[in-house]
Enzyme design. Structure first.
Site, mmCIF file in Angstrom:
data_model
loop_
_atom_site.group_PDB
_atom_site.id
_atom_site.type_symbol
_atom_site.label_atom_id
_atom_site.label_comp_id
_atom_site.label_asym_id
_atom_site.label_seq_id
_atom_site.Cartn_x
_atom_site.Cartn_y
_atom_site.Cartn_z
ATOM 1 C CG ASP A 101 8.540 11.024 26.935
ATOM 2 O OD1 ASP A 101 9.448 10.843 27.763
ATOM 3 O OD2 ASP A 101 7.423 11.488 27.216
ATOM 4 C CE LYS A 103 8.509 10.201 31.175
ATOM 5 N NZ LYS A 103 7.658 10.145 29.983
ATOM 6 C CG ASP A 106 18.105 -1.375 33.338
ATOM 7 O OD1 ASP A 106 18.996 -1.663 34.169
ATOM 8 O OD2 ASP A 106 17.179 -2.140 33.038
HETATM 9 P P1 BMP Z 1 -0.723 15.391 27.963
HETATM 10 O O1 BMP Z 1 -0.428 16.836 27.491
HETATM 11 O O2 BMP Z 1 -1.746 14.722 27.129
HETATM 12 O O3 BMP Z 1 -1.020 15.316 29.436
HETATM 13 O O4 BMP Z 1 0.601 14.547 27.670
HETATM 14 C C1 BMP Z 1 1.817 14.801 28.313
HETATM 15 C C2 BMP Z 1 2.925 13.972 27.709
HETATM 16 O O5 BMP Z 1 4.135 14.279 28.371
HETATM 17 C C3 BMP Z 1 2.748 12.451 27.813
HETATM 18 O O6 BMP Z 1 3.305 11.877 26.646
HETATM 19 C C4 BMP Z 1 3.591 12.066 29.022
HETATM 20 O O7 BMP Z 1 4.156 10.764 28.871
HETATM 21 C C5 BMP Z 1 4.689 13.113 28.992
HETATM 22 N N1 BMP Z 1 5.223 13.477 30.315
HETATM 23 C C6 BMP Z 1 4.414 14.012 31.310
HETATM 24 O O8 BMP Z 1 3.211 14.193 31.130
HETATM 25 N N2 BMP Z 1 4.986 14.363 32.513
HETATM 26 C C7 BMP Z 1 6.296 14.193 32.784
HETATM 27 O O9 BMP Z 1 6.747 14.550 33.859
HETATM 28 C C8 BMP Z 1 7.125 13.664 31.782
HETATM 29 C C9 BMP Z 1 6.573 13.318 30.546
HETATM 30 O O10 BMP Z 1 7.355 12.849 29.592
#
Ligand code: BMP
EC number: 4.1.1.23
Length: 284
Positions: A101, A103, A106
């Site tokens: 992930d 993201k 650039d």
């Molecule tokens: P969690 O289920 O603990 O909230 O984690 C969500 C994961 O998904 C994190 O790694 C975050 O970086 C990623 N993420 C997100 O939550 N929302 C987005 O829009 C894009 C993501 O990659």
């Protein structure tokens, strides 16, 4: 109007998806009966490997944030390369894919270095990665050139919308991201989106993508109840995300990683997300 891809089975989509990475993922989902992606947001490499060994059977995809891991503080002095090699071995053993992930955000030339090189060498071990569309099409072209030199299927997801409150995605931003994804130049590389609901494939009623268009939508912000984390994250249930809104893969981090019994909780997520998919296809 073309029919929406969300009413088709993962199995049928695995035969026709335009990207090799997408076909492989859809096959795994269909065979393992899991549309669950584990977001292994932990900072200790040894704990990550132990958890992934236990949770591997429950997931189709493992999502990493390689740059949050504290390699220096590990007691077994795990190096980055040996860690990613171990993750790949676990992916092989339990049949799941790996999604870094990252993201990327650039210009094309810079992301080529970030994707191929640096300390993480992401392209060498991650089957899938993601990028913001904000820099324009050059970011996709740059990443694709690196992916083309790898010799194994590599897929890219574009962020069309985020799960966090107040994010600038969705709406017109999502429409423009979809238009960028549709360019034939990267038809075999852009496999789908991070988004909060189905994108393209007939769902938008614009028909521009044609009947065969199929973007895999992966969705974070999934919990067993609706809620948030106090830092902008917003949680919706598997039934809302998969059943109602047509997303394909649910991404779950703390809901599983932070649970007392991660394996039991992962099974609840797997089961609810799979049943939501079965209901969607049956009623479609
Ligand atoms: P969690 O289920 O603990 O909230 O984690 C969500 C994961 O998904 C994190 O790694 C975050 O970086 C990623 N993420 C997100 O939550 N929302 C987005 O829009 C894009 C993501 O990659």
């Amino acid at each position: 109007m073309p029919s929406s891809t969300s009413t088709l089975t993962y199995e049928s989509r695995s035969q026709t998806h335009p990207t090799a990475a997408g076909r492989k993922l859809l096959q795994i989902i269909s065979q393992k009966r899991t549309n669950l992606c584990l977001s292994i947001d932990h900072t200790d490499p040894d704990k990550i490997l132990t958890l992934v060994q236990k949770l591997g059977p429950k997931i189709c995809l493992l999502k990493t944030h390689i740059d949050i891991i504290s390699f220096s503080s590990t007691t077994t002095s795990t190096t980055i390369k040996s860690f990613t090699t171990k993750l790949q071995a676990l992916a092989q053993e339990h049949t799941f894919m790996i999604f870094e992930d990252r993201k990327f955000a650039d210009i094309g030339s810079t992301v080529q270095h970030q994707y191929r090189g640096g300390v993480y060498e992401i392209a060498s071990w991650a089957d899938i990665t993601n990028a913001h569309s904000i820099p324009g099409p050059g970011i996709i072209r740059g990443l694709k050139e690196v992916a083309d030199g790898i010799g194994e299927p590599r897929g890219l997801l574009l962020l069309a919308e985020m799960s966090s409150k107040g994010n600038l995605g969705g709406g017109e931003y999502q429409e423009r991201t979809l238009a960028m994804a549709r360019n034939k130049e990267w038809r075999g590389f852009v496999m789908g989106f991070i988004a909060m609901k189905e994108v393209g494939g007939g769902s938008g009623n614009d028909g521009e993508g044609g009947e065969e268009e199929d973007f895999i939508v992966m969705t974070p912000g999934v919990g067993l109840q609706v809620g948030g984390d106090g830092l902008g994250q917003q949680y919706r249930t598997p039934e809302e995300v998969v059943g109602r809104d047509g997303c394909d893969v649910v991404i779950v981090g703390r809901g599983i990683v932070g649970a007392d019994d991660p394996v039991a909780v992962a099974e609840v997520y797997r089961e609810r997300s799979w049943e939501a998919y079965e209901g969607r296809v049956k009623n479609g």
